[in-house]
Design a protein around this motif. Structure first.
Motif, PDB file in Angstrom:
ATOM      1  N   GLU A  30      48.896  33.963  15.310  1.00  0.00           N
ATOM      2  CA  GLU A  30      50.188  33.652  14.688  1.00  0.00           C
ATOM      3  C   GLU A  30      50.355  34.389  13.367  1.00  0.00           C
ATOM      4  O   GLU A  30      49.392  34.848  12.762  1.00  0.00           O
ATOM      5  CB  GLU A  30      50.305  32.144  14.420  1.00  0.00           C
ATOM      6  CG  GLU A  30      50.403  31.288  15.659  1.00  0.00           C
ATOM      7  CD  GLU A  30      50.622  29.820  15.312  1.00  0.00           C
ATOM      8  OE1 GLU A  30      51.206  29.110  16.130  1.00  0.00           O
ATOM      9  OE2 GLU A  30      50.202  29.396  14.200  1.00  0.00           O
ATOM     10  N   GLU A  64      66.193  31.793  16.364  1.00  0.00           N
ATOM     11  CA  GLU A  64      66.351  33.202  16.006  1.00  0.00           C
ATOM     12  C   GLU A  64      66.301  33.362  14.496  1.00  0.00           C
ATOM     13  O   GLU A  64      66.879  32.561  13.759  1.00  0.00           O
ATOM     14  CB  GLU A  64      67.712  33.667  16.533  1.00  0.00           C
ATOM     15  CG  GLU A  64      68.147  35.049  16.155  1.00  0.00           C
ATOM     16  CD  GLU A  64      69.559  35.329  16.640  1.00  0.00           C
ATOM     17  OE1 GLU A  64      69.798  36.472  17.070  1.00  0.00           O
ATOM     18  OE2 GLU A  64      70.419  34.428  16.588  1.00  0.00           O
ATOM     19  N   TYR A  87      62.848  37.813  15.421  1.00  0.00           N
ATOM     20  CA  TYR A  87      62.525  37.211  16.715  1.00  0.00           C
ATOM     21  C   TYR A  87      63.788  36.610  17.326  1.00  0.00           C
ATOM     22  O   TYR A  87      64.706  36.197  16.624  1.00  0.00           O
ATOM     23  CB  TYR A  87      61.450  36.126  16.563  1.00  0.00           C
ATOM     24  CG  TYR A  87      61.862  34.982  15.653  1.00  0.00           C
ATOM     25  CD1 TYR A  87      62.475  33.848  16.160  1.00  0.00           C
ATOM     26  CD2 TYR A  87      61.656  35.055  14.271  1.00  0.00           C
ATOM     27  CE1 TYR A  87      62.868  32.805  15.327  1.00  0.00           C
ATOM     28  CE2 TYR A  87      62.039  34.031  13.430  1.00  0.00           C
ATOM     29  CZ  TYR A  87      62.649  32.908  13.971  1.00  0.00           C
ATOM     30  OH  TYR A  87      63.048  31.890  13.145  1.00  0.00           O
ATOM     31  N   THR A  89      63.788  34.202  20.349  1.00  0.00           N
ATOM     32  CA  THR A  89      63.687  32.960  21.132  1.00  0.00           C
ATOM     33  C   THR A  89      62.408  32.213  20.810  1.00  0.00           C
ATOM     34  O   THR A  89      61.444  32.260  21.576  1.00  0.00           O
ATOM     35  CB  THR A  89      63.715  33.251  22.652  1.00  0.00           C
ATOM     36  OG1 THR A  89      62.696  34.217  22.954  1.00  0.00           O
ATOM     37  CG2 THR A  89      65.066  33.786  23.103  1.00  0.00           C
ATOM     38  N   ALA A  90      62.389  31.498  19.692  1.00  0.00           N
ATOM     39  CA  ALA A  90      61.207  30.702  19.338  1.00  0.00           C
ATOM     40  C   ALA A  90      61.660  29.509  18.510  1.00  0.00           C
ATOM     41  O   ALA A  90      62.167  29.671  17.393  1.00  0.00           O
ATOM     42  CB  ALA A  90      60.195  31.538  18.572  1.00  0.00           C
ATOM     43  N   ILE A 100      54.806  31.614  13.775  1.00  0.00           N
ATOM     44  CA  ILE A 100      55.287  32.044  15.087  1.00  0.00           C
ATOM     45  C   ILE A 100      54.224  32.936  15.711  1.00  0.00           C
ATOM     46  O   ILE A 100      53.473  33.621  14.998  1.00  0.00           O
ATOM     47  CB  ILE A 100      56.634  32.799  14.953  1.00  0.00           C
ATOM     48  CG1 ILE A 100      57.224  33.148  16.322  1.00  0.00           C
ATOM     49  CG2 ILE A 100      56.487  34.034  14.081  1.00  0.00           C
ATOM     50  CD1 ILE A 100      58.639  33.725  16.242  1.00  0.00           C
ATOM     51  N   ASP A 103      53.110  37.908  19.022  1.00  0.00           N
ATOM     52  CA  ASP A 103      53.653  38.718  20.114  1.00  0.00           C
ATOM     53  C   ASP A 103      55.096  38.381  20.446  1.00  0.00           C
ATOM     54  O   ASP A 103      55.692  38.965  21.348  1.00  0.00           O
ATOM     55  CB  ASP A 103      52.787  38.603  21.374  1.00  0.00           C
ATOM     56  CG  ASP A 103      52.779  37.200  21.969  1.00  0.00           C
ATOM     57  OD1 ASP A 103      53.397  36.283  21.389  1.00  0.00           O
ATOM     58  OD2 ASP A 103      52.142  37.020  23.027  1.00  0.00           O
ATOM     59  N   ARG A 104      55.696  37.439  19.703  1.00  0.00           N
ATOM     60  CA  ARG A 104      57.099  37.068  19.920  1.00  0.00           C
ATOM     61  C   ARG A 104      58.031  37.681  18.889  1.00  0.00           C
ATOM     62  O   ARG A 104      59.240  37.427  18.914  1.00  0.00           O
ATOM     63  CB  ARG A 104      57.261  35.549  19.902  1.00  0.00           C
ATOM     64  CG  ARG A 104      56.646  34.831  21.078  1.00  0.00           C
ATOM     65  CD  ARG A 104      57.359  35.175  22.404  1.00  0.00           C
ATOM     66  NE  ARG A 104      56.841  36.379  23.034  1.00  0.00           N
ATOM     67  CZ  ARG A 104      57.503  37.064  23.967  1.00  0.00           C
ATOM     68  NH1 ARG A 104      58.702  36.694  24.341  1.00  0.00           N
ATOM     69  NH2 ARG A 104      56.975  38.155  24.505  1.00  0.00           N
ATOM     70  N   THR A 265      64.715  33.962  27.809  1.00  0.00           N
ATOM     71  CA  THR A 265      63.275  33.777  27.669  1.00  0.00           C
ATOM     72  C   THR A 265      62.512  34.360  28.852  1.00  0.00           C
ATOM     73  O   THR A 265      61.454  34.976  28.686  1.00  0.00           O
ATOM     74  CB  THR A 265      62.942  32.287  27.516  1.00  0.00           C
ATOM     75  OG1 THR A 265      63.661  31.759  26.397  1.00  0.00           O
ATOM     76  CG2 THR A 265      61.460  32.073  27.279  1.00  0.00           C
ATOM     77  N   ALA A 269      59.842  37.618  28.628  1.00  0.00           N
ATOM     78  CA  ALA A 269      58.560  36.905  28.579  1.00  0.00           C
ATOM     79  C   ALA A 269      57.397  37.866  28.348  1.00  0.00           C
ATOM     80  O   ALA A 269      56.419  37.518  27.675  1.00  0.00           O
ATOM     81  CB  ALA A 269      58.351  36.120  29.877  1.00  0.00           C
ATOM     82  N   ARG A 271      55.810  41.107  26.614  1.00  0.00           N
ATOM     83  CA  ARG A 271      56.065  41.821  25.356  1.00  0.00           C
ATOM     84  C   ARG A 271      56.678  43.211  25.548  1.00  0.00           C
ATOM     85  O   ARG A 271      57.576  43.586  24.794  1.00  0.00           O
ATOM     86  CB  ARG A 271      54.794  41.908  24.519  1.00  0.00           C
ATOM     87  CG  ARG A 271      55.012  42.576  23.159  1.00  0.00           C
ATOM     88  CD  ARG A 271      53.956  42.212  22.142  1.00  0.00           C
ATOM     89  NE  ARG A 271      54.164  42.896  20.864  1.00  0.00           N
ATOM     90  CZ  ARG A 271      55.087  42.543  19.968  1.00  0.00           C
ATOM     91  NH1 ARG A 271      55.896  41.520  20.214  1.00  0.00           N
ATOM     92  NH2 ARG A 271      55.205  43.213  18.834  1.00  0.00           N
ATOM     93  N   LEU A 274      60.366  42.750  25.749  1.00  0.00           N
ATOM     94  CA  LEU A 274      60.934  42.386  24.452  1.00  0.00           C
ATOM     95  C   LEU A 274      61.084  43.616  23.568  1.00  0.00           C
ATOM     96  O   LEU A 274      62.138  43.844  22.957  1.00  0.00           O
ATOM     97  CB  LEU A 274      60.036  41.345  23.776  1.00  0.00           C
ATOM     98  CG  LEU A 274      60.353  40.997  22.317  1.00  0.00           C
ATOM     99  CD1 LEU A 274      61.746  40.406  22.181  1.00  0.00           C
ATOM    100  CD2 LEU A 274      59.301  40.029  21.756  1.00  0.00           C
TER     101      LEU A 274
END
Length: 323
Positions: A30, A64, A87, A89-90, A100, A103-104, A265, A269, A271, A274
């Protein structure tokens, strides 16, 4: 210590409470971000009302945001304090700082501000998903898009124009219609009465191969009626309420239609997906193809007011919170 908006029970905007909490510490994999801008989206309202269930209560809403890395946890190799990231979607976004999964997030190019990133990550990647993956639009194709002057809608207008697509935008007022037209919508329809008949007239009876509908309950049947045989109904939002009581026979009697309910999402999903979507989004912004309109800014403490404005459909473009 830091300030955040938390929900202890599902309900109206009044359940959004500003609280002071202990500073978070990033765990393995994280990072800790100091947030500089936070996106406000309809999905935040769905979580607040309980239409979408939160993992636990109390919880910090918001999906976001963008800001600067303050610290990294173990096994984070490609980010360091001082890096700018965003980011899409977290959960946990309505806060001055947050942890967070590394990787997101995506790194921010120097020419993309935190406010622009927070205003376009979720919306922009949603448009990428809709136009490039759910239904890969083709030059010369005609599409129908609801809420064409909203945060997603305005980016849809611009992106569709870039791809050579004729976009019919549906809006609630003449003023919003003019805004959508300025951003690239080819045709504007104000209001939802007799929608299919008006689409039929605009398309000389051909109707459209795809409808992108973020409104939900109030427009679902009308959207189906706008589709050509074997057309695709893309339902990606519930602004007017959840769609219930669907009979699959409705698709058969209207011309063997297809129906999908995509979620961003799922599409990002992995990476690489994304990063690829963000790279295309940021690239089009840098080229001037996409202009991100921030229609409203609210303080973090005014998150309830921001959601009220979004629910009332009085907003244009994107809405952000500024901690």
């Amino acid at each position: 210590m830091y300030r955040a908006i938390r929900i202890h029970d599902y309900g109206g905007p009044e359940v959004l409470k500003l609280e002071t909490l202990p500073s978070p510490v990033p765990g393995r994999g994280e990072i800790l971000i100091r947030q500089e801008a936070i996106g406000v989206n309809f999905i935040d309202i769905y979580f607040r009302t309980g239409l979408y269930k939160l993992p636990t209560l109390p919880a910090i809403p918001g999906m976001e945001g963008a800001g600067t890395v303050l610290a990294v946890g173990e096994d984070v190799a490609d980010l360091v304090p001082g890096d700018r990231v965003a980011y899409p979607t977290a959960l946990g976004g309505y806060a001055e700082c947050r942890t967070i999964a590394a990787d997101r997030v995506v790194p921010l190019p120097p020419d993309i501000s935190s406010e622009v990133a927070a205003a376009c990550m979720l919306r922009g990647l949603t448009v990428h998903m809709l136009l490039r993956e759910v239904h890969a639009v083709q030059p010369g194709e005609t599409i129908l898009v609801h809420a064409a002057a909203g945060g997603v809608g305005l980016l849809m207008c611009q992106w569709a124009r870039y791809l050579g697509v004729r976009m019919i935008g549906v809006v609630s007022t003449e003023e919003k219609g003019e805004l959508a037209r300025q951003n690239g919508a080819s045709d504007i329809l104000v209001g939802y009465d007799n929608l299919a008949a008006r689409v039929r007239k605009l398309t000389d009876g051909a109707m459209v191969p795809v409808v992108y509908d973020s409104i939900g309950k109030d427009t679902f049947v009308a959207s189906l009626d706008c589709l050509a045989p074997r057309g695709l109904m893309v339902s990606y939002g519930n602004a007017s309420g959840e769609i219930t009581g669907i009979s699959v026979g409705m698709l058969a009697t209207r011309g063997s239609l297809y129906l999908t309910r995509p979620g961003l999402t799922t599409y990002i999903a992995q990476r690489p997906a994304l990063l690829a979507g963000a790279a295309e989004l940021f690239g089009l912004i840098a080229q001037g193809v996409l202009s991100v309109r921030i229609g409203q800014r609210f303080a973090l403490a005014d998150a309830a007011e921001a959601q009220r404005a979004l629910e009332a459909r009085t907003t244009v473009g994107s809405t952000i919170l500024v901690p």
